[in-house]
Design a protein around this motif. Structure first.
Motif, PDB file in Angstrom:
ATOM      1  N   ASP A 143      -4.382  23.944  13.591  1.00 51.73           N
ATOM      2  CA  ASP A 143      -2.950  23.922  13.248  1.00 51.73           C
ATOM      3  C   ASP A 143      -2.752  23.769  11.740  1.00 51.73           C
ATOM      4  OD1 ASP A 143      -2.304  24.187  15.899  1.00 51.73           O
ATOM      5  OD2 ASP A 143      -1.976  22.033  16.227  1.00 51.73           O
ATOM      6  N   LEU A 144      -3.594  22.950  11.129  1.00 47.72           N
ATOM      7  CA  LEU A 144      -3.474  22.772   9.672  1.00 47.72           C
ATOM      8  C   LEU A 144      -3.628  24.101   8.939  1.00 47.72           C
ATOM      9  CD1 LEU A 144      -5.513  19.534   8.819  1.00 47.72           C
ATOM     10  CD2 LEU A 144      -3.040  19.856   8.659  1.00 47.72           C
ATOM     11  N   THR A 199      -2.371  16.855   0.467  1.00 50.31           N
ATOM     12  CA  THR A 199      -2.421  18.296   0.230  1.00 50.31           C
ATOM     13  C   THR A 199      -2.819  18.597  -1.212  1.00 50.31           C
ATOM     14  OG1 THR A 199      -0.700  18.641   1.904  1.00 50.31           O
ATOM     15  CG2 THR A 199      -1.118  20.439   0.369  1.00 50.31           C
ATOM     16  N   ALA A 228       0.162  15.997   8.840  1.00 48.89           N
ATOM     17  CA  ALA A 228       0.016  17.294   8.207  1.00 48.89           C
ATOM     18  C   ALA A 228       0.992  17.500   7.057  1.00 48.89           C
ATOM     19  CB  ALA A 228       0.205  18.412   9.241  1.00 48.89           C
ATOM     20  N   ARG A 229       2.014  16.628   6.953  1.00 50.89           N
ATOM     21  CA  ARG A 229       3.009  16.776   5.882  1.00 50.89           C
ATOM     22  C   ARG A 229       2.708  15.870   4.690  1.00 50.89           C
ATOM     23  NH1 ARG A 229       8.059  15.610   9.666  1.00 50.89           N
ATOM     24  NH2 ARG A 229       6.511  14.044  10.326  1.00 50.89           N
ATOM     25  N   THR A 283      -5.966  20.256  16.104  1.00 51.00           N
ATOM     26  CA  THR A 283      -5.115  19.873  14.971  1.00 51.00           C
ATOM     27  C   THR A 283      -5.628  20.487  13.679  1.00 51.00           C
ATOM     28  OG1 THR A 283      -6.406  17.825  14.826  1.00 51.00           O
ATOM     29  CG2 THR A 283      -4.299  17.718  15.985  1.00 51.00           C
ATOM     30  N   ARG A 323      -2.646  26.842   9.675  1.00 48.99           N
ATOM     31  CA  ARG A 323      -1.468  27.706   9.805  1.00 48.99           C
ATOM     32  C   ARG A 323      -0.306  27.241   8.935  1.00 48.99           C
ATOM     33  NH1 ARG A 323      -2.718  26.723  15.427  1.00 48.99           N
ATOM     34  NH2 ARG A 323      -3.947  28.438  16.306  1.00 48.99           N
ATOM     35  N   ARG A 324      -0.432  26.067   8.344  1.00 48.42           N
ATOM     36  CA  ARG A 324       0.682  25.518   7.564  1.00 48.42           C
ATOM     37  C   ARG A 324       0.696  26.122   6.161  1.00 48.42           C
ATOM     38  NH1 ARG A 324       3.391  21.349   9.572  1.00 48.42           N
ATOM     39  NH2 ARG A 324       4.112  20.825   7.462  1.00 48.42           N
TER      40      ARG A 324
END
Length: 643
Positions: free
Chosen positions: A205-206, A169, A163-164, A202, A208-209
């Motif tokens: 969750d993404l 992104t 996710a980082r 997951t 929410r980032r």
């Protein structure tokens, strides 16, 4: 040369192409090269498709958004013209390159989830999806839309692992903005992607980032130009795309959606992709990528199937689910591995046959003779037919007219085609049902190319070009009357018939001066306008199989004038002079001229002895002789002679 960064980089080298030891990769590379060569040939040879010509016209009026689509299609077409010069191939070049990258994105995504071998197999399946295989031949917005959609999936696939991942992104933000600039339909891709993310923990969750939310915000910003255009123009684009063009009422024609998709995909491949979607649904809790495939694939394919019951049936829409089918090819090798070898061979073999058939059909459209032979069949492609012939006729007419003469087209599609062929950006367009039906009327007005008629032309001679067959026969007399009222048609038209008359263009050379009519409804004949004829063959019916003595019956009429004679043609050669002048008051009544004092003797009858003709297929037509010496051939129909 590395095409993509990341943990799975696809490289093409001389060794890869010629000395690869991986059969799956070798098959993919060979097929990719063959199809790219075939697509390049088609892109160079096919006449400009209808909408393509308008996108090319938009590329000469660069803006952030247009009435029909966002900006990207026009920008890509302009980039091609700047890089490769004039001509339709230059306009198509950026789309050809983007289309060539689509299967590589499928390979990349599939290899990440299922391994390199599955990646090459998935890429091969993507190449054998007939519609995907031809993506990029035409300069259409679906190509950047598909590219942006797969870029989004690729970015999300990487983010589901890490996710980082900053590169992923940024790629997601870029792809979302790119899709927003490609087409309104990219909104459906976003909905499909959101459904896929929400199905996986997951994925939720993404969402929410902060970095992902920033990427989504950048993607939303890509819609700003389209939003601004619609706010400035009373929502004309949104109204056309989401309201005006759709009946939004249940229609039984939606039942044809799945059979049509099965034919387009080839039935075995369609079954495989639906089986892949089913497996993704069953395994959605097992892994994040299966959940993503289940949600995104279902919305991007079956969602369009549901919409088919309520959406536009008049325009081409069979390609809308293509992004979903392409996505499902990513996981299709995992499903295919469990099938029997002969079934696997059938999937690939029949898909290859379907792709080859589509390329062969497209190849036929490059030949005027082949298109003419298809004129009596549903395979005849109206959007490719007649534009070159119309442009040639316009050039010839302009050469005989005063310098500075204007060209006026009766509808946006003809105007765009002539603009492309003649290299002119001053071709005005009259009001026509087609302009609003395809969402182009507002754009023409913005370019100051919409004209009400003679009153807006000034003291200048005008070549009026009319696509006669753009209107159904039942609406043509009304269209002629409207033309007469707007322009005055005192001289007879030059008629250009293409593909056995399946497409006809009328060219009026109008001298400088005001219109000579008052615009009264039905005033064409009374105002002295010289209109083309109308005719119909009642018997035999098109495609009839006949033998022995054959009666050819029907009616023929030129509003305001009496025809002198009607001849029957076989393959363009006169074979009989019809008995003309039989009373047919029903014909004049149908056209609303029953009380206009015109002679109702518009019926004809002729007899042919088909025994003098060898068995086979012929073209039956009419030659209409006017009292003023004008001769007009009416569109032909197929006739089969049997013993």
């Amino acid at each position: 040369m590395s095409l993509f960064p990341g943990e799975f980089a696809v490289s093409i080298t001389f060794t890869d192409t010629c000395m690869s030891v991986n059969p799956a990769r070798a098959r993919f590379l060979a097929l990719w090269c063959v199809l790219l060569a075939a697509k390049a040939w088609l892109a160079a040879r096919l006449p400009a498709f209808g909408d393509e010509a308008f996108y090319a016209q938009e590329s000469r009026h660069l803006a952030w958004a247009y009435s029909d689509v966002p900006a990207l299609t026009a920008w890509l077409a302009r980039a091609g013209s700047e890089l490769a010069g004039d001509g339709i191939f230059a306009i198509r070049l950026p789309f050809l390159l983007l289309g060539a990258l689509l299967p590589w994105l499928v390979v990349r995504i599939a290899a990440r989830w299922f391994g390199n071998e599955a990646g090459w197999q998935a890429g091969t399946l993507a190449l054998l999806l007939p519609l995907a295989a031809t993506a990029g031949v035409l300069a259409l917005p679906d190509v950047p839309l598909l590219f942006a959609a797969l870029l989004c999936v690729d970015a999300v696939a990487r983010l589901l692992r890490d996710a980082r991942d900053r590169v992923a992104t940024l790629q997601l933000a870029f792809a979302l903005a790119l899709g927003a600039l490609a087409h309104y339909r990219f909104a459906a891709v976003i909905v499909a992607g959101a459904a896929g993310l929400l199905m996986a923990p997951t994925g939720r969750d993404l969402l929410r980032r902060p970095a992902i939310l920033a990427a989504l915000a950048a993607g939303i910003a890509g819609w700003a130009p389209l939003l601004g255009w619609n706010l400035a123009h009373a929502g004309a684009g949104v109204a056309f795309q989401f309201v005006d063009r759709h009946p939004w009422q249940a229609q039984a024609a939606g039942l044809a959606w799945l059979p049509v998709q099965a034919v387009l995909l080839t039935p075995p491949l369609c079954v495989l992709l639906l089986a892949t979607l089913a497996r993704a649904w069953r395994q959605r809790h097992a892994a994040a990528h299966w959940a993503l495939l289940a949600g995104t694939g279902a919305v991007a394919t079956l969602g369009w199937g549901v919409l088919a019951f309520f959406a536009d049936r008049e325009r081409v829409s069979f390609h809308w689910p293509l992004a979903g089918w392409l996505l499902l090819t990513v996981a299709a090798p995992a499903v295919l591995a469990g099938w029997r070898p002969w079934v696997r061979r059938a999937v690939f073999g029949l898909a290859a046959i379907g792709t080859a058939a589509l390329f062969a059909y497209a190849g036929l459209q490059t030949s005027p003779a082949a298109r003419a032979e298809l004129a009596a069949t549903p395979a005849w492609a109206d959007e490719f037919a007649g534009w070159d012939e119309a442009a040639a006729a316009v050039r010839a007419e302009l050469a005989a007219m005063p310098a500075g003469s204007r060209v006026v087209a009766d509808n946006f599609l003809l105007g765009a085609q002539l603009s492309l062929a003649l290299g002119r950006d001053d071709i005005a367009v009259l009001p026509h049902p087609r302009n609003g039906k395809h969402g182009r009327a507002a754009q023409l007005a913005l370019w100051d190319l919409a004209t009400p008629g003679r009153s807006g032309w000034g003291e200048v001679s005008v070549l009026l070009v009319v696509e006669d067959t753009a209107r159904p026969l039942k609406d043509r007399l009304r269209g002629y009357d409207a033309l007469c009222a707007r322009t005055g048609l005192a001289a007879p038209p030059r008629i250009v018939a293409v593909d056995r008359g399946r497409k006809r263009f009328l060219l009026w050379s109008l001298p400088a001066g005001p219109a000579a009519t008052d615009g009264a409804p039905g005033a064409g004949a009374a105002a002295g306008c010289r209109l083309p004829a109308l005719a119909w063959i009642d018997a035999p019916a098109p495609g009839s199989a006949v033998g022995g003595r054959l009666a050819v019956e029907g009616w023929a009429w030129r509003p305001g004038e009496r025809l002198a004679a009607v001849e029957v043609l076989i393959d363009g050669v006169p074979v009989a002079r019809a008995d003309y002048g039989n009373p047919r008051p029903d014909v004049l009544a149908y056209w609303g001229r029953g009380d206009a004092g015109e002679d109702p003797g518009v019926g004809f009858r002729a007899e042919l002895d088909t025994a003098v003709l060898a068995p086979g297929r012929y073209w039956l037509g009419l030659r209409l002789h006017g009292g003023d010496g004008r001769i007009e051939d009416w569109p032909e129909q197929v006739l089969r002679i049997e013993r």
